[in-house]
Design a protein around this motif. Structure first.
Motif, PDB file in Angstrom:
ATOM      1  N   SER A  12     -11.423 -30.291  70.488  1.00 14.50           N
ATOM      2  CA  SER A  12     -10.364 -29.803  69.599  1.00 14.50           C
ATOM      3  C   SER A  12     -10.497 -30.462  68.232  1.00 14.50           C
ATOM      4  O   SER A  12      -9.687 -31.304  67.842  1.00 14.50           O
ATOM      5  CB  SER A  12      -8.991 -30.099  70.201  1.00 14.50           C
ATOM      6  OG  SER A  12      -8.827 -29.417  71.408  1.00 14.50           O
ATOM      7  N   ALA A  13     -11.551 -30.098  67.534  1.00  9.82           N
ATOM      8  CA  ALA A  13     -11.790 -30.634  66.191  1.00  9.82           C
ATOM      9  C   ALA A  13     -12.683 -29.648  65.452  1.00  9.82           C
ATOM     10  O   ALA A  13     -13.386 -28.845  66.068  1.00  9.82           O
ATOM     11  CB  ALA A  13     -12.463 -31.996  66.267  1.00  9.82           C
ATOM     12  N   SER A  14     -12.661 -29.751  64.148  1.00  5.21           N
ATOM     13  CA  SER A  14     -13.507 -28.868  63.340  1.00  5.21           C
ATOM     14  C   SER A  14     -14.975 -29.272  63.498  1.00  5.21           C
ATOM     15  O   SER A  14     -15.272 -30.433  63.806  1.00  5.21           O
ATOM     16  CB  SER A  14     -13.118 -28.977  61.866  1.00  5.21           C
ATOM     17  OG  SER A  14     -13.471 -30.256  61.360  1.00  5.21           O
ATOM     18  N   PRO A  15     -15.891 -28.350  63.287  1.00  4.18           N
ATOM     19  CA  PRO A  15     -17.315 -28.703  63.328  1.00  4.18           C
ATOM     20  C   PRO A  15     -17.650 -29.844  62.356  1.00  4.18           C
ATOM     21  O   PRO A  15     -18.463 -30.703  62.675  1.00  4.18           O
ATOM     22  CB  PRO A  15     -18.024 -27.412  62.933  1.00  4.18           C
ATOM     23  CG  PRO A  15     -17.075 -26.335  63.336  1.00  4.18           C
ATOM     24  CD  PRO A  15     -15.706 -26.910  63.086  1.00  4.18           C
ATOM     25  N   GLU A  16     -17.002 -29.860  61.214  1.00  2.00           N
ATOM     26  CA  GLU A  16     -17.251 -30.914  60.227  1.00  2.00           C
ATOM     27  C   GLU A  16     -16.861 -32.289  60.779  1.00  2.00           C
ATOM     28  O   GLU A  16     -17.582 -33.274  60.589  1.00  2.00           O
ATOM     29  CB  GLU A  16     -16.492 -30.632  58.927  1.00  2.00           C
ATOM     30  CG  GLU A  16     -16.963 -29.406  58.180  1.00  2.00           C
ATOM     31  CD  GLU A  16     -16.418 -28.091  58.742  1.00  2.00           C
ATOM     32  OE1 GLU A  16     -16.976 -27.040  58.377  1.00  2.00           O
ATOM     33  OE2 GLU A  16     -15.462 -28.096  59.544  1.00  2.00           O
ATOM     34  N   ARG A  17     -15.717 -32.356  61.470  1.00  2.00           N
ATOM     35  CA  ARG A  17     -15.274 -33.628  62.037  1.00  2.00           C
ATOM     36  C   ARG A  17     -16.196 -34.074  63.170  1.00  2.00           C
ATOM     37  O   ARG A  17     -16.549 -35.251  63.272  1.00  2.00           O
ATOM     38  CB  ARG A  17     -13.827 -33.521  62.546  1.00  2.00           C
ATOM     39  CG  ARG A  17     -13.316 -34.771  63.196  1.00  2.00           C
ATOM     40  CD  ARG A  17     -13.224 -35.936  62.206  1.00  2.00           C
ATOM     41  NE  ARG A  17     -12.744 -37.126  62.893  1.00  2.00           N
ATOM     42  CZ  ARG A  17     -13.237 -38.339  62.728  1.00  2.00           C
ATOM     43  NH1 ARG A  17     -14.199 -38.557  61.840  1.00  2.00           N
ATOM     44  NH2 ARG A  17     -12.769 -39.358  63.398  1.00  2.00           N
ATOM     45  N   ILE A  22     -20.537 -37.704  65.318  1.00  2.00           N
ATOM     46  CA  ILE A  22     -21.814 -37.868  66.016  1.00  2.00           C
ATOM     47  C   ILE A  22     -22.941 -38.350  65.110  1.00  2.00           C
ATOM     48  O   ILE A  22     -23.994 -38.734  65.604  1.00  2.00           O
ATOM     49  CB  ILE A  22     -22.239 -36.598  66.788  1.00  2.00           C
ATOM     50  CG1 ILE A  22     -22.551 -35.449  65.840  1.00  2.00           C
ATOM     51  CG2 ILE A  22     -21.206 -36.226  67.827  1.00  2.00           C
ATOM     52  CD1 ILE A  22     -23.158 -34.240  66.530  1.00  2.00           C
ATOM     53  N   THR A  23     -22.722 -38.357  63.810  1.00  2.00           N
ATOM     54  CA  THR A  23     -23.751 -38.874  62.900  1.00  2.00           C
ATOM     55  C   THR A  23     -23.401 -40.249  62.346  1.00  2.00           C
ATOM     56  O   THR A  23     -24.145 -40.800  61.540  1.00  2.00           O
ATOM     57  CB  THR A  23     -24.011 -37.895  61.745  1.00  2.00           C
ATOM     58  OG1 THR A  23     -22.795 -37.672  61.025  1.00  2.00           O
ATOM     59  CG2 THR A  23     -24.564 -36.585  62.259  1.00  2.00           C
TER      60      THR A  23
END
Length: 64
Positions: A12-17, A22-23
């Motif tokens: 439940s988070a935006s792809p950007e978040r 993960i980076t």
């Protein structure tokens, strides 16, 4: 030797978040005990080096 591990989960988070989390290699141990270390420049074609499992008493493996 080649090993593959595939899992999926809904987040439940935006792809950007998700990408931000993960980076952020310095924070890997906080959320991913199976990969307590990852280093390298995150760019297309680059190779990353990581450690797998030593925090769980497993032998270290190199990821490149």
């Amino acid at each position: 030797m080649s090993v593959a591990n595939t899992q999926s989960v809904e987040i439940s988070a935006s792809p950007e978040r998700v990408w931000q989390v993960i980076t952020d290699f310095s924070e890997f141990p906080a959320w991913n005990p199976m990969t307590p270390g990852m280093v390298g420049e995150l760019k297309e074609g680059a190779k990353l080096k990581g450690k797998l499992g030593p925090d769980l008493g497993l032998p270290a493996a190199s990821v490149a």
